[in-house]
Design an enzyme around this catalytic site. Structure first.
Site, PDB file in Angstrom:
ATOM      1  N   ASP A  13       0.832  -1.204   0.000  1.00  0.00           N
ATOM      2  CA  ASP A  13       0.000   0.000   0.000  1.00  0.00           C
ATOM      3  C   ASP A  13       0.867   1.255   0.000  1.00  0.00           C
ATOM      4  O   ASP A  13       1.973   1.261   0.539  1.00  0.00           O
ATOM      5  CB  ASP A  13      -0.925  -0.027   1.243  1.00  0.00           C
ATOM      6  CG  ASP A  13      -2.093   0.924   1.090  1.00  0.00           C
ATOM      7  OD1 ASP A  13      -2.388   1.357  -0.046  1.00  0.00           O
ATOM      8  OD2 ASP A  13      -2.727   1.242   2.116  1.00  0.00           O
ATOM      9  N   HIS A  52       2.013   3.092  -9.131  1.00  0.00           N
ATOM     10  CA  HIS A  52       1.773   1.653  -9.296  1.00  0.00           C
ATOM     11  C   HIS A  52       2.907   1.009 -10.096  1.00  0.00           C
ATOM     12  O   HIS A  52       3.340  -0.106  -9.806  1.00  0.00           O
ATOM     13  CB  HIS A  52       0.426   1.409  -9.987  1.00  0.00           C
ATOM     14  CG  HIS A  52      -0.752   1.884  -9.186  1.00  0.00           C
ATOM     15  ND1 HIS A  52      -0.872   1.636  -7.842  1.00  0.00           N
ATOM     16  CD2 HIS A  52      -1.871   2.585  -9.533  1.00  0.00           C
ATOM     17  CE1 HIS A  52      -2.008   2.179  -7.399  1.00  0.00           C
ATOM     18  NE2 HIS A  52      -2.621   2.767  -8.403  1.00  0.00           N
ATOM     19  N   LEU A 103      11.088 -20.064  -4.435  1.00  0.00           N
ATOM     20  CA  LEU A 103      10.013 -19.327  -3.744  1.00  0.00           C
ATOM     21  C   LEU A 103       8.646 -19.672  -4.332  1.00  0.00           C
ATOM     22  O   LEU A 103       8.458 -19.714  -5.545  1.00  0.00           O
ATOM     23  CB  LEU A 103      10.249 -17.823  -3.899  1.00  0.00           C
ATOM     24  CG  LEU A 103       9.230 -16.922  -3.182  1.00  0.00           C
ATOM     25  CD1 LEU A 103       9.457 -16.944  -1.675  1.00  0.00           C
ATOM     26  CD2 LEU A 103       9.305 -15.486  -3.694  1.00  0.00           C
TER      27      LEU A 103
HETATM   28  C1  IPE Z   1      -5.442  -2.749  -0.087  1.00  0.00           C
HETATM   29  O1  IPE Z   1      -5.080  -1.432  -0.251  1.00  0.00           O
HETATM   30  C2  IPE Z   1      -5.472  -3.484  -1.386  1.00  0.00           C
HETATM   31  C3  IPE Z   1      -4.188  -3.672  -2.061  1.00  0.00           C
HETATM   32  C4  IPE Z   1      -3.027  -3.330  -1.605  1.00  0.00           C
HETATM   33  C5  IPE Z   1      -4.282  -4.327  -3.339  1.00  0.00           C
HETATM   34  P1  IPE Z   1      -6.172  -0.302  -0.367  1.00  0.00           P
HETATM   35  O2  IPE Z   1      -5.457   0.991  -0.419  1.00  0.00           O
HETATM   36  O3  IPE Z   1      -7.088  -0.577  -1.506  1.00  0.00           O
HETATM   37  O4  IPE Z   1      -6.983  -0.470   0.977  1.00  0.00           O
HETATM   38  P2  IPE Z   1      -7.908   0.558   1.734  1.00  0.00           P
HETATM   39  O5  IPE Z   1      -8.889   1.062   0.715  1.00  0.00           O
HETATM   40  O6  IPE Z   1      -7.036   1.649   2.217  1.00  0.00           O
HETATM   41  O7  IPE Z   1      -8.519  -0.212   2.849  1.00  0.00           O
HETATM   42  C1  IPE Z   2      -1.813   0.194  -3.227  1.00  0.00           C
HETATM   43  O1  IPE Z   2      -1.552   1.549  -3.329  1.00  0.00           O
HETATM   44  C2  IPE Z   2      -1.958  -0.445  -4.568  1.00  0.00           C
HETATM   45  C3  IPE Z   2      -3.313  -0.868  -4.899  1.00  0.00           C
HETATM   46  C4  IPE Z   2      -4.341  -0.821  -4.114  1.00  0.00           C
HETATM   47  C5  IPE Z   2      -3.504  -1.417  -6.230  1.00  0.00           C
HETATM   48  P1  IPE Z   2      -2.714   2.621  -3.269  1.00  0.00           P
HETATM   49  O2  IPE Z   2      -3.151   2.921  -4.669  1.00  0.00           O
HETATM   50  O3  IPE Z   2      -3.785   2.193  -2.368  1.00  0.00           O
HETATM   51  O4  IPE Z   2      -1.946   3.871  -2.697  1.00  0.00           O
HETATM   52  P2  IPE Z   2      -2.468   4.887  -1.597  1.00  0.00           P
HETATM   53  O5  IPE Z   2      -2.901   4.082  -0.411  1.00  0.00           O
HETATM   54  O6  IPE Z   2      -3.615   5.640  -2.206  1.00  0.00           O
HETATM   55  O7  IPE Z   2      -1.296   5.754  -1.327  1.00  0.00           O
HETATM   56 MG    MG Z   3      -4.145   2.442  -0.364  1.00  0.00          MG
END
Ligand code: IPE
Ligand code: IPE
Ligand code: MG
Length: 237
Positions: free
Chosen positions: A15, A32, A126
């Site tokens: 995240d 991403h 792995l």
């Molecule tokens: C969780 O992250 C999902 C992934 C890392 C794929 P999110 O950023 O989507 O989660 P929330 O919305 O903060 O709970």
């Molecule tokens: C996690 O990064 C990746 C996915 C959920 C695909 P985010 O896109 O949630 O990044 P933040 O949390 O908004 O910084």
């Molecule tokens: Mg996020």
């Protein structure tokens, strides 16, 4: 000096990509893309450190509700990634499996996933699980339906349903439960990841944004895990 206990299975919620990009005045998709590079490095680092299984959350069932252009960007990036890692996985002896509601993804995904899983099926290093269109609740519902159908078709009797039978019908069948869960990006929640599997997993949260996550950060998480006293789950001596 105490020896470090290495978790057998690490689950990572990657995240913070969006915030990483925002800090650089760049679009979220840029974050991403950088995140996918981090993942390639972390796969190698995880195995170097002696971990046997790595499961990462790439796209959740909730992520479909993001803006259309971000979802599209993510889908394209994921397809590119599934194609790109075939060679890298074989070279690093990595066996890749996709978990999640894969059947709901388009045909291009189906063939990319098939190709990657087949190409790496005999790799003995792995064991790498990528969670795509994954939701813990969705997995539990799909599993329940599989078992219900077996009952209806008289393949099994209701009386034999227990935790082991249920677990053997999950997407993660044959994969031990995670010992350590790492969430980057500072949020402290599970966001619907591996709800059944992480009943006794040790949780670790770090503010480091996923694109910045390095082998040292992984080492810190493992060191923190190593100091914990586990009563259940896979107790590593
Ligand atoms: C969780 O992250 C999902 C992934 C890392 C794929 P999110 O950023 O989507 O989660 P929330 O919305 O903060 O709970
Ligand atoms: C996690 O990064 C990746 C996915 C959920 C695909 P985010 O896109 O949630 O990044 P933040 O949390 O908004 O910084
Ligand atoms: Mg996020």
């Amino acid at each position: 000096m105490d020896t470090i206990k290495i978790p057998k299975h690490i689950a990572i919620m990657m995240d913070g990509n969006g915030r990483w990009a925002k800090k650089r005045f760049m679009p979220r998709t840029f974050g991403h893309r950088q995140g996918s590079k981090t993942l390639e490095n972390i796969c190698k680092d995880t195995y170097d450190l002696g971990v046997e299984y790595l499961t990462v959350y790439a796209f959740s069932t909730e992520n479909w509700s993001r803006p259309k252009d971000e979802v599209e960007g993510l889908m394209n990036l994921l397809k590119e990634y599934l194609n790109k890692i075939v060679k890298m996985s074989i070279n690093n002896n990595m066996q890749v499996k996709i978990i999640g509601n894969v059947k709901k993804l388009d045909n291009e995904f189906q063939s990319l996933i098939n190709n990657l899983e087949k190409a790496t099926a005999n790799c003995t290093g792995l064991k790498f699980q990528l969670a795509l269109n994954y939701g813990g609740k969705d997995e539990i519902i799909r599993t329940t339906k599989k078992i219900a159908l077996e009952c209806l078709n008289n393949k099994i009797d209701v009386s034999i349903i227990n935790e082991d039978l249920f677990a053997s019908h999950l997407d993660t069948t044959d994969i031990p439960e995670p010992d350590l869960f790492i969430r980057t990006g500072g949020e402290k929640r599970l966001s619907n990841f591996l709800l059944w599997e992480m009943a006794y997993t040790e949780l670790y949260f770090t503010d480091v944004l996923w694109p910045d996550f390095k082998k040292d950060d992984l080492g810190k998480a493992i060191y923190d895990f190593s100091k914990r006293d586990r009563r259940y789950g896979n107790v590593i001596e």
